[in-house]
Write a protein that holds these residues in place. Sequence first.
Motif, PDB file in Angstrom:
ATOM      1  N   ARG A  83     -11.379  13.029   1.722  1.00 52.35           N
ATOM      2  CA  ARG A  83     -10.960  14.105   0.929  1.00 52.35           C
ATOM      3  C   ARG A  83     -12.336  15.089   0.566  1.00 52.35           C
ATOM      4  N   CYS A  84     -13.316  14.570   0.866  1.00 50.98           N
ATOM      5  CA  CYS A  84     -14.626  15.549   0.710  1.00 50.98           C
ATOM      6  C   CYS A  84     -14.907  16.301   1.661  1.00 50.98           C
ATOM      7  N   LEU A  85     -14.459  15.936   3.047  1.00 55.56           N
ATOM      8  CA  LEU A  85     -14.759  16.511   4.184  1.00 55.56           C
ATOM      9  C   LEU A  85     -13.660  17.483   4.311  1.00 55.56           C
ATOM     10  N   MET A  86     -12.363  16.951   4.149  1.00 52.58           N
ATOM     11  CA  MET A  86     -11.132  17.533   4.445  1.00 52.58           C
ATOM     12  C   MET A  86     -10.333  17.811   3.225  1.00 52.58           C
ATOM     13  N   PRO A  87     -10.499  18.632   2.047  1.00 49.41           N
ATOM     14  CA  PRO A  87      -9.732  18.733   1.290  1.00 49.41           C
ATOM     15  C   PRO A  87      -8.136  19.169   1.638  1.00 49.41           C
ATOM     16  N   ALA A  88      -6.928  18.637   0.881  1.00 50.71           N
ATOM     17  CA  ALA A  88      -5.759  18.691   1.012  1.00 50.71           C
ATOM     18  C   ALA A  88      -5.325  20.040   1.299  1.00 50.71           C
ATOM     19  N   ALA A  89      -5.868  20.908   0.452  1.00 50.82           N
ATOM     20  CA  ALA A  89      -5.470  22.361   0.630  1.00 50.82           C
ATOM     21  C   ALA A  89      -6.111  22.897   1.824  1.00 50.82           C
ATOM     22  N   GLU A  90      -7.357  22.667   2.044  1.00 46.98           N
ATOM     23  CA  GLU A  90      -7.646  23.093   3.397  1.00 46.98           C
ATOM     24  C   GLU A  90      -7.004  22.386   4.614  1.00 46.98           C
ATOM     25  N   GLN A  91      -6.571  21.217   4.527  1.00 48.07           N
ATOM     26  CA  GLN A  91      -5.678  20.821   5.564  1.00 48.07           C
ATOM     27  C   GLN A  91      -4.501  21.410   5.735  1.00 48.07           C
ATOM     28  N   ILE A 142       0.734  -1.386  -0.048  1.00 47.76           N
ATOM     29  CA  ILE A 142      -0.122  -0.220   0.046  1.00 47.76           C
ATOM     30  C   ILE A 142       0.813   1.309  -0.044  1.00 47.76           C
ATOM     31  N   GLY A 143       0.132   2.311  -0.455  1.00 49.63           N
ATOM     32  CA  GLY A 143       0.856   3.497  -0.218  1.00 49.63           C
ATOM     33  C   GLY A 143       0.130   4.658   0.232  1.00 49.63           C
ATOM     34  N   VAL A 144       0.559   5.468   0.953  1.00 49.58           N
ATOM     35  CA  VAL A 144      -0.246   6.694   1.741  1.00 49.58           C
ATOM     36  C   VAL A 144       0.273   7.898   1.300  1.00 49.58           C
ATOM     37  N   HIS A 145      -0.505   9.019   1.316  1.00 52.04           N
ATOM     38  CA  HIS A 145      -0.176   9.956   0.847  1.00 52.04           C
ATOM     39  C   HIS A 145       0.534  10.779   2.315  1.00 52.04           C
ATOM     40  N   PRO A 146       1.448  11.588   2.302  1.00 52.43           N
ATOM     41  CA  PRO A 146       1.916  12.010   3.598  1.00 52.43           C
ATOM     42  C   PRO A 146       1.128  12.914   4.564  1.00 52.43           C
ATOM     43  N   LEU A 147       0.366  13.794   3.862  1.00 52.23           N
ATOM     44  CA  LEU A 147      -0.900  14.567   4.403  1.00 52.23           C
ATOM     45  C   LEU A 147      -1.956  13.464   4.932  1.00 52.23           C
ATOM     46  N   CYS A 148      -2.313  12.434   4.132  1.00 53.80           N
ATOM     47  CA  CYS A 148      -3.277  11.345   4.787  1.00 53.80           C
ATOM     48  C   CYS A 148      -2.732  10.796   5.751  1.00 53.80           C
ATOM     49  N   ALA A 149      -1.453  10.521   6.093  1.00 52.00           N
ATOM     50  CA  ALA A 149      -0.936   9.913   7.082  1.00 52.00           C
ATOM     51  C   ALA A 149      -1.050  10.634   8.543  1.00 52.00           C
ATOM     52  N   ARG A 150      -1.394  11.960   8.318  1.00 51.05           N
ATOM     53  CA  ARG A 150      -1.647  12.755   9.447  1.00 51.05           C
ATOM     54  C   ARG A 150      -2.936  13.617   9.330  1.00 51.05           C
ATOM     55  N   MET A 151      -3.895  12.758   8.732  1.00 51.04           N
ATOM     56  CA  MET A 151      -5.379  13.361   8.404  1.00 51.04           C
ATOM     57  C   MET A 151      -5.918  13.731   9.707  1.00 51.04           C
ATOM     58  N   PRO A 152      -6.530  14.593   9.848  1.00 52.58           N
ATOM     59  CA  PRO A 152      -7.211  14.994  11.355  1.00 52.58           C
ATOM     60  C   PRO A 152      -8.215  13.594  11.705  1.00 52.58           C
ATOM     61  N   GLY A 153      -7.969  13.536  13.031  1.00 57.31           N
ATOM     62  CA  GLY A 153      -8.769  12.629  13.671  1.00 57.31           C
ATOM     63  C   GLY A 153     -10.131  12.964  13.810  1.00 57.31           C
ATOM     64  N   VAL A 154     -10.347  14.632  13.807  1.00 59.83           N
ATOM     65  CA  VAL A 154     -11.550  15.242  14.265  1.00 59.83           C
ATOM     66  C   VAL A 154     -11.777  16.207  13.063  1.00 59.83           C
ATOM     67  N   ALA A 155     -12.796  16.041  12.119  1.00 59.98           N
ATOM     68  CA  ALA A 155     -13.121  17.344  11.082  1.00 59.98           C
ATOM     69  C   ALA A 155     -14.523  17.675  11.323  1.00 59.98           C
ATOM     70  N   ARG A 156     -14.632  19.027  10.837  1.00 59.31           N
ATOM     71  CA  ARG A 156     -16.173  19.564  10.676  1.00 59.31           C
ATOM     72  C   ARG A 156     -16.376  19.794   9.229  1.00 59.31           C
ATOM     73  N   GLY A 157     -17.472  20.155   9.128  1.00 65.58           N
ATOM     74  CA  GLY A 157     -18.366  20.479   7.896  1.00 65.58           C
ATOM     75  C   GLY A 157     -17.455  21.408   6.944  1.00 65.58           C
ATOM     76  N   ASN A 158     -16.503  21.841   7.194  1.00 63.61           N
ATOM     77  CA  ASN A 158     -15.972  23.240   6.382  1.00 63.61           C
ATOM     78  C   ASN A 158     -15.534  22.702   5.135  1.00 63.61           C
ATOM     79  N   GLY A 159     -15.196  21.598   4.539  1.00 65.00           N
ATOM     80  CA  GLY A 159     -14.832  21.038   3.326  1.00 65.00           C
ATOM     81  C   GLY A 159     -16.133  20.253   2.548  1.00 65.00           C
ATOM     82  N   ALA A 160     -17.172  19.979   2.899  1.00 69.61           N
ATOM     83  CA  ALA A 160     -18.250  19.417   2.320  1.00 69.61           C
ATOM     84  C   ALA A 160     -19.140  20.174   1.402  1.00 69.61           C
ATOM     85  N   GLY A 161     -18.643  21.314   1.243  1.00 67.62           N
ATOM     86  CA  GLY A 161     -19.579  22.092   0.253  1.00 67.62           C
ATOM     87  C   GLY A 161     -20.960  22.384   0.482  1.00 67.62           C
ATOM     88  N   GLY A 162     -21.059  22.342   2.118  1.00 69.15           N
ATOM     89  CA  GLY A 162     -22.596  22.968   2.624  1.00 69.15           C
ATOM     90  C   GLY A 162     -23.377  21.405   2.736  1.00 69.15           C
TER      91      GLY A 162
END
Length: 243
Positions: A197-205, A111-131
């Motif tokens: 990535r729908c809830l936490m886009p890379a740029a937003e992270q 398997i391979g994991v993006h560096p950002l995904c390896a530190r994906m937030p454990g908790v997120a809110r709806g800011n990246g889900a397009g409403g």
Amino acid sequence: MCRSKSVSYFAHDPAHRLLPAAGDGGAGEEFTCGGCLVAGAGPRYRCATPGCGFTIHEACALRFPKSLKSTLHPQHRLKRRAASAAGADGGCDVCGEDVKGACYGCAACGIGVHPLCARMPGVARGNGAGGAHPAEHEAWLVRTSSSTAAAAAAADGGNGEKQVAAAAGGCAACGRAVGAWRYRCVTATCGAEFHPRCLMPAAEQCRGGEGEKESVGKGCCCGMVHYVTYCLAVSSFGYYYRF
């Protein structure tokens, strides 16, 4: 985050030093990381060698150890790779998107994991889900069983078309089936699920959104404390919902 004045990057010319980009490249300017080839925004490092222009995420510059132990893949340590460890058509084990550049990989599991995904937030809110998700609702990053993920993929039909979210695992933002890793809302009246990535886009992270404040390993001194707290929280949540 503590920022070094000058660093080197393992997948770039060792004679080239990287420096924090002046003004972080503009508050809203997005870019593609030259290391992991994933979108980014906010703090970044840029090569100081004239004519180079190599630019990477701050996280890739400062938080990219040779190996790491992650709750995202507890079976084995993930090792740093200069290129995809999942093959030409392999996807990230967390977000499912293509892994093309520098990443973390597990040779035993392929398997391979993006560096950002390896530190994906454990908790997120709806800011990246397009409403599609109330901003005040809290969602936790969880992993379902492989059988549940397979059933969701079958329900999606494998044709990549956008579909209406369903109980079989549809993302509340885009409607497509969700893989093993997903964000699940813990609000009792909601329970919506999303692609990571729908809830936490890379740029937003990269910008350090609200969810990033609670990401695993965030900060110079308190990462271990949160790591333990996050593991206990996810374990108790998983026991309650039996995923």
